[in-house]
Design a protein around this motif. Structure first.
Motif, PDB file in Angstrom:
ATOM      1  N   HIS A   1      -2.221  10.485  -9.128  1.00  0.00           N
ATOM      2  CA  HIS A   1      -3.228  10.376  -8.071  1.00  0.00           C
ATOM      3  C   HIS A   1      -3.931  11.726  -7.894  1.00  0.00           C
TER       4      HIS A   1
ATOM      5  N   GLN B   1       3.401   8.108   3.137  1.00  0.00           N
ATOM      6  CA  GLN B   1       2.968   7.122   4.122  1.00  0.00           C
ATOM      7  C   GLN B   1       3.576   7.366   5.486  1.00  0.00           C
TER       8      GLN B   1
ATOM      9  N   ASN C   1      -3.448   5.527   6.331  1.00  0.00           N
ATOM     10  CA  ASN C   1      -3.893   5.631   4.937  1.00  0.00           C
ATOM     11  C   ASN C   1      -3.603   4.302   4.264  1.00  0.00           C
TER      12      ASN C   1
ATOM     13  N   LEU D   1       0.624   3.962  -2.827  1.00  0.00           N
ATOM     14  CA  LEU D   1       0.177   5.298  -2.433  1.00  0.00           C
ATOM     15  C   LEU D   1       1.073   6.380  -3.015  1.00  0.00           C
TER      16      LEU D   1
ATOM     17  N   SER E   1       0.829  -1.201   0.000  1.00  0.00           N
ATOM     18  CA  SER E   1       0.000   0.000   0.000  1.00  0.00           C
ATOM     19  C   SER E   1       0.868   1.257   0.000  1.00  0.00           C
TER      20      SER E   1
ATOM     21  N   TYR F   1      -4.341   2.813   1.360  1.00  0.00           N
ATOM     22  CA  TYR F   1      -4.846   3.034  -0.004  1.00  0.00           C
ATOM     23  C   TYR F   1      -5.143   1.726  -0.713  1.00  0.00           C
TER      24      TYR F   1
END
Length: 638
Positions: free
Chosen positions: A385, A392, A429, A380, A376, A431
């Motif tokens: 995006h 992170q 987070n 991320l 992730s 993602y």
């Protein structure tokens, strides 16, 4: 040897960069000088964590086999002259490295000094990925194993987009420099492959030393919380987790990040004691500004590692080099010699630690956890995006720091791990999440857990494809809401918030247009395009509760919320009250003895309320309530 006895040294990590010294020419080995060092250490009761010497190949290997040199994404060759100048996938590098390790392990098997194997060194520190043709072929083989057929790859990578369909694995390349955005799934899989390629190097060497010395444990020194290397994938292959820690004395929050790193190391080993393999006795050499550790800080930071589960305090390096890239990196014996503050401090700490054998083997216990997943993390931080400045580690520390400040001990765990032992789990987070991992988090809440989820979580699957069904589809029922649009804020932008308890706050970095589907709003946006819409929510699910943050609250508000959520989950702090800057943890021994650590990170003395019945482990008397500037108190709890 006399100086090591004076400094209280009981273990050294030896031979990390000795390849060129023991094999000056291909196939010509000279271990005589190394034998003398090993023997002298044994004679002085100093154990050896013996390195396999493979972290930096000798220059002759590059001349003999230039194909072993790594290449960057733009094709640049990374030449000898530094360290780690090898392609992890190169069979030629592995052949030469394996032959060296075989000789080394055969020679020192049964040596009285050998206590631990140190495989490689700081994997991925300088060359975390190689984009050469050798690596490309290895990447293709890795993809064949992962997807079976090329149709599976095309489906996973969504190659219908931008005419990227592959007809054969031989057409697939690493994500080298190209005219546009690289395929996000290709980027993600190459990160996975690169971590696995380094792990394959480690496992090759581990198999060799295990064959010669089956009873000698194996480790490698994990560097900080290092993005290129998936520590969770590596952890099960270590007999003990080892860590290199280099907090910056110029950073006023360095000790908080260090605590987070240590909590991860402890968690990687399932709570077992870990090894602080490296730290600087004073200054490092590789930052723009290299501050020394002021008086007392090396001691304080060493005890911080012990307070969070380490059973060792080691340093890099023993004697400071006259030349080379790390000649200004501090050492236990610095250029100034033994009549120096550094040598006096490390010697004094060595004597202190020798008097604390009862701490060995004890464990730190946590009722809260913070979730981290490398896949992730990698996904991320790719491009294309809604916002490309989501980081992170920044997110993790924004959620971790309030728990540290509240003296709530927190493990750092993979989201697919067994979470049943935790009353509170924080997801900064996440993602990327696959269906099984999402189900694990949902089951945790349904079974009575309290889960805190921040924005942009549960968005894509393991191939970086959007979960359909409305954001965040895997958690929509759990959270009792759906997100219609992401609304990242302008650079340095803020949005005002109002909590239902009357508290006013500020959101930063991000916001979302969300609609509640059973969740209770705890805060709303009060300005901008989202004025009046929910910003923070609470939703009972099964026997537990799930909270959602659609923005990142300011630090004060984040602390207020996490303390509130922890209290609702019945997660107590180690100490209910203590001055700011005071760290508190507890280690528990097998016999049930509990040891309270109080660490004062302030440059001034503070008064800390110590529990009744506590006894200082050194004096046996009740600890003084005043903890000195950068002071440490260790007390056995009654």
């Amino acid at each position: 040897m006399a100086l090591m006895r004076e400094a209280g040294v009981t273990m050294v990590s030896l031979g990390i960069f000795s390849w060129a010294n023991v094999e000056a020419r291909p196939g010509e080995y000279d271990f005589g000088w190394f034998d003398r060092v090993m023997d002298r250490l044994a004679d002085n009761d100093v154990a050896v964590c013996l390195a396999t010497m493979t972290a930096s190949p000798p220059p002759w290997l590059a001349k003999l086999a230039p194909e072993t040199l790594p290449r960057g994404a733009d094709g640049t060759v990374l030449w000898p002259g530094g360290r780690q100048h090898y392609c992890p996938s190169s069979p030629v590098y592995r052949e030469h490295a394996g032959r060296l390790v075989d000789r080394l392990a055969a020679r020192y098997a049964g040596h009285p000094a050998l206590a631990l194997w140190h495989i490689g060194n700081e994997y991925g520190c300088h060359v975390s990925a190689c984009y050469c043709d050798v690596s490309a072929a290895a990447f293709q083989d890795w993809l064949r194993a992962r997807y079976g057929g090329v149709d599976g790859l095309n489906e996973a990578w969504s190659t219908a987009f931008w005419s990227q369909r592959y007809d054969d694995f031989d057409e697939v390349l690493p994500p080298r420099v190209n005219p546009a955005f690289a395929n996000p799934a290709q980027q993600l899989d190459f990160q996975r492959f690169s971590s696995d390629a380094l792990l394959d190097c480690f496992l090759m060497e581990k198999e060799i030393v295990r064959r010669h010395t089956p009873d000698v444990p194996v480790t490698t020194n994990l560097l900080s919380v290092w993005k290129p290397v998936d520590f969770f994938a590596w952890a099960s292959h270590q007999d003990v987790i080892s860590h290199d820690s280099y907090p910056d004395p110029h950073d006023p929050a360095a000790h908080v990040e260090a605590a987070y790193n240590y909590d991860l190391m402890r968690s990687l080993g399932g709570g077992a004691p870990w090894l602080l393999m490296e730290q600087a006795p004073s200054a490092v050499n590789w930052r723009d500004r290299n501050a020394p550790k002021g008086p007392g800080r090396m001691r304080l930071w060493s005890y911080q590692a012990i307070a969070r589960g380490s059973d060792s305090v080691l340093y890099f390096q023993w004697r400071q080099s006259r030349g080379g890239a790390e000649r200004f990196h501090s050492a236990m014996v610095p250029h100034a010699g033994t009549s120096s503050r550094t040598f006096r401090e490390v010697s004094a700490l060595g004597a202190e630690l020798a008097g604390l054998p009862e701490l060995l083997g004890s464990r730190v216990e946590a009722e809260a956890a913070l979730v981290l997943d490398w896949s992730s993390w990698w996904a991320l931080e790719t491009d294309s995006h809604p916002a490309t400045d989501l980081r992170q580690q920044e997110a993790n520390l924004a959620h971790y720091r309030p728990l540290w400040e509240s003296r709530i001990t927190t493990d750092v765990v993979h989201p697919a791990a067994d979470l049943s032992a935790y009353k509170l789990v924080v997801v900064p987070n996440l993602y990327l999440v696959d269906e099984a991992t999402a189900a694990n988090l949902v089951a945790y809440v349904r079974g009575g857990g309290h889960l805190v989820v921040s924005f942009f979580s549960g968005i894509v699957d393991e191939c970086d494809r959007i979960h359909l069904g409305g954001y965040p589809a895997p958690f929509r029922e759990l959270l009792g809401l759906h997100v219609e649009e992401f609304w990242p804020l302008a650079h340095d932008g803020e949005v005002p918030l109002a909590l239902t308890d009357g508290h006013t706050a500020t959101g930063t970095l991000w916001s979302e247009w969300l609609t509640v589907e059973g969740a209770e709003p705890l805060a709303t946006f009060t300005g901008g395009e989202l004025a009046g819409r929910p910003a923070i929510t609470r939703h009972p699910h099964g026997d537990g509760v799930a909270y959602y943050l659609a923005t990142r609250p300011d630090p004060t508000t984040m602390g207020l919320l996490l303390r509130r959520f922890a209290a609702e989950a019945a997660v107590p702090p180690v100490l209910p009250t203590a001055p700011a800057g005071v760290e508190a943890t507890v280690r528990r021994a097998e016999d049930g003895s509990r040891y309270l650590f109080l660490l004062n990170h302030n440059p001034f003395a503070v008064t800390v309320p110590v529990p009744a019945g506590a006894r200082d482990v050194r004096t046996g008397s009740a600890p003084e309530p005043e903890v000195a500037a950068r002071g440490v108190v260790i007390a056995r709890l009654g």
